[in-house]
Write a protein that holds these residues in place. Structure first.
Motif, short mmCIF file in Angstrom:
data_model
loop_
_atom_site.label_atom_id
_atom_site.label_comp_id
_atom_site.label_asym_id
_atom_site.label_seq_id
_atom_site.Cartn_x
_atom_site.Cartn_y
_atom_site.Cartn_z
N LEU A 67 56.14 64.19 17.03
CA LEU A 67 56.39 63.06 17.90
C LEU A 67 57.77 62.69 18.04
O LEU A 67 58.08 62.13 19.24
N PHE A 68 58.57 62.83 17.23
CA PHE A 68 59.91 62.59 17.33
C PHE A 68 60.97 63.69 17.22
O PHE A 68 60.50 64.60 16.62
N ARG A 76 51.40 57.75 12.03
CA ARG A 76 51.50 58.00 13.29
C ARG A 76 49.96 57.34 13.94
O ARG A 76 50.16 56.71 15.05
N GLU A 77 48.87 57.62 13.36
CA GLU A 77 47.62 57.39 14.06
C GLU A 77 47.60 55.75 13.95
O GLU A 77 47.15 55.35 14.86
N ILE A 78 48.10 55.26 12.77
CA ILE A 78 47.69 53.81 12.86
C ILE A 78 48.44 53.25 13.83
O ILE A 78 48.01 52.22 14.80
N ALA A 79 50.12 53.86 14.20
CA ALA A 79 50.75 53.12 15.04
C ALA A 79 50.16 53.41 16.28
O ALA A 79 50.44 52.52 17.24
N SER A 80 49.92 54.44 16.61
CA SER A 80 49.30 54.68 18.06
C SER A 80 47.96 53.91 18.58
O SER A 80 47.79 53.88 19.65
N PRO A 132 59.94 51.97 6.83
CA PRO A 132 61.02 51.12 7.02
C PRO A 132 61.00 50.32 8.23
O PRO A 132 60.39 51.07 9.07
N PRO A 133 61.73 49.30 8.62
CA PRO A 133 61.53 48.53 9.92
C PRO A 133 62.03 49.33 11.10
O PRO A 133 61.35 49.24 12.15
N GLU A 134 63.15 50.11 10.96
CA GLU A 134 63.49 50.95 12.09
C GLU A 134 62.45 51.79 12.50
O GLU A 134 62.40 52.24 13.67
N VAL A 135 61.79 52.51 11.50
CA VAL A 135 60.78 53.34 11.76
C VAL A 135 59.57 52.78 12.41
O VAL A 135 58.98 53.16 13.55
N ALA A 136 59.06 51.48 12.19
CA ALA A 136 58.12 50.81 12.83
C ALA A 136 58.31 50.35 14.23
O ALA A 136 57.77 50.62 14.98
N LEU A 137 59.65 50.13 14.29
CA LEU A 137 60.29 49.83 15.68
C LEU A 137 60.16 51.04 16.48
O LEU A 137 59.91 50.85 17.84
N ALA A 138 60.76 52.22 16.21
CA ALA A 138 60.50 53.40 16.91
C ALA A 138 59.35 53.79 17.25
O ALA A 138 59.04 54.35 18.25
N LEU A 139 58.23 53.87 16.28
CA LEU A 139 57.00 53.95 16.78
C LEU A 139 56.30 53.18 17.75
O LEU A 139 55.60 53.70 18.40
N ARG A 140 56.68 51.98 17.59
CA ARG A 140 55.92 50.96 18.61
C ARG A 140 56.89 51.32 19.96
O ARG A 140 56.16 51.35 21.14
N ALA A 141 58.18 51.94 19.85
CA ALA A 141 58.85 52.10 21.15
C ALA A 141 58.40 53.37 21.73
O ALA A 141 57.82 53.55 23.13
N LYS A 142 58.10 54.32 20.93
CA LYS A 142 57.37 55.66 21.32
C LYS A 142 55.70 55.12 21.70
O LYS A 142 55.50 55.90 23.04
N PHE A 143 55.14 54.76 21.35
CA PHE A 143 53.70 54.43 21.69
C PHE A 143 53.60 53.50 23.11
O PHE A 143 52.63 53.43 23.72
N ASP A 168 53.15 61.42 26.35
CA ASP A 168 51.85 62.01 26.97
C ASP A 168 50.52 61.59 25.97
O ASP A 168 49.48 62.03 26.41
N GLY A 169 50.53 60.78 24.77
CA GLY A 169 49.37 60.64 24.14
C GLY A 169 48.92 61.87 23.26
O GLY A 169 47.93 61.75 22.72
N ALA A 170 49.63 63.06 23.55
CA ALA A 170 48.88 64.36 23.01
C ALA A 170 48.93 64.15 21.39
O ALA A 170 48.32 65.11 20.63
N ASP A 171 49.47 63.44 20.87
CA ASP A 171 49.61 63.34 19.21
C ASP A 171 48.38 62.55 18.71
O ASP A 171 48.74 61.99 17.73
N THR A 172 47.37 62.93 18.96
CA THR A 172 46.27 62.12 18.52
C THR A 172 45.06 62.86 17.99
O THR A 172 43.94 62.86 17.98
N ASN A 173 45.79 64.16 17.43
CA ASN A 173 44.99 65.16 16.94
C ASN A 173 44.88 65.10 15.39
O ASN A 173 45.51 65.85 14.77
N TYR A 174 44.13 64.16 14.70
CA TYR A 174 44.48 63.94 13.31
C TYR A 174 43.28 64.41 12.56
O TYR A 174 41.89 64.77 12.95
N VAL A 175 43.66 64.61 11.41
CA VAL A 175 42.76 65.38 10.56
C VAL A 175 41.59 64.38 9.72
O VAL A 175 40.50 64.50 9.77
#
Ligand code: ADP
Length: 177
Positions: A46-47, A134-138, A148-159, A165-172
């Motif tokens: 994702l990153f 990643r799945e929860i954030a997506s 950590p807070p910066e990672v939460a922010l980065a995840l929010r920005a990414k999603f 492209d939303g292709a990162d949704t293939n979770y086990v």
């Protein structure tokens, strides 16, 4: 060569409190720990490697004997380049054991001089994995207790990024239903 010099390799996509906990424990045992970010793991990330390194650097900035670096190729080759004899890996659940055991033996075949040392995270972080985060954030869930807070922010920005492209949704293990 310095035996008190260790490398903690992984994809860290993204870093979470389980990783931070392992790196901090290792830093109490070893003089110098390099958290080594594998730049192109054989799975979709994702990153970017730059983002993964920057997020880890921020999260570990108050641990003086830890530094973050990127690498490519075999982990044992990187370790030889930096003169480290100990590879740190984390163990979470029993299911990690088989993979870690196989990887440790394969690495020993490649580099018999390198020892693998496994650390066990604090039990409150044991269930956390980057893919769960990643799945929860997506899905718009709250990951603030896991990263950590910066990672939460980065995840929010990414999603929230319309170019993602939303292709990162293939979770086990899917939390979606
Ligand atoms: P990989 O190297 O398989 O891409 P990661 O980047 O997710 O794995 O993790 C790097 C290392 O951190 C691995 O040794 C993994 O077992 C460990 N790790 C990941 N999550 C946790 C956790 N919650 N507790 C302890 N160790 C963990």
């Amino acid at each position: 060569m310095n035996n008190r010099h260790a490398v903690y390799p992984g994809s860290f996509d993204p870093a979470h409190y389980g990783h931070i906990d392992i790196a901090s424990r290792a830093a109490r045992v070893f003089d110098d720990v390099i958290v080594a970010v594998y730049d192109t793991p054989p799975k979709k990330v994702l990153f970017s490697v730059e983002e993964r390194v920057a997020l880890l650097q921020h999260a570990l900035s108050d641990v003086p004997n830890v530094r973050v670096a990127r690498y490519s190729g075999l982990t044992v080759d990187y370790m030889r380049q930096v003169g480290a004899l100990t590879m740190i890996r984390g163990l979470r659940v029993f299911s990690d054991f088989e993979l870690e055991f196989r990887m440790a033996l394969a690495n020993r075949r490649l580099a018999p001089e390198i020892e693998v040392v496994n650390f066990i995270a604090d039990e409150k972080h044991l269930f956390i994995s980057s893919s769960t985060v990643r799945e929860i954030a997506s899905l718009g869930g709250d990951v603030s207790s896991m990263v950590p807070p910066e990672v939460a922010l980065a995840l929010r920005a990414k999603f929230n990024d319309p170019n993602h492209d939303g292709a990162d949704t293939n979770y086990v293990v899917s939390l979606q239903d």
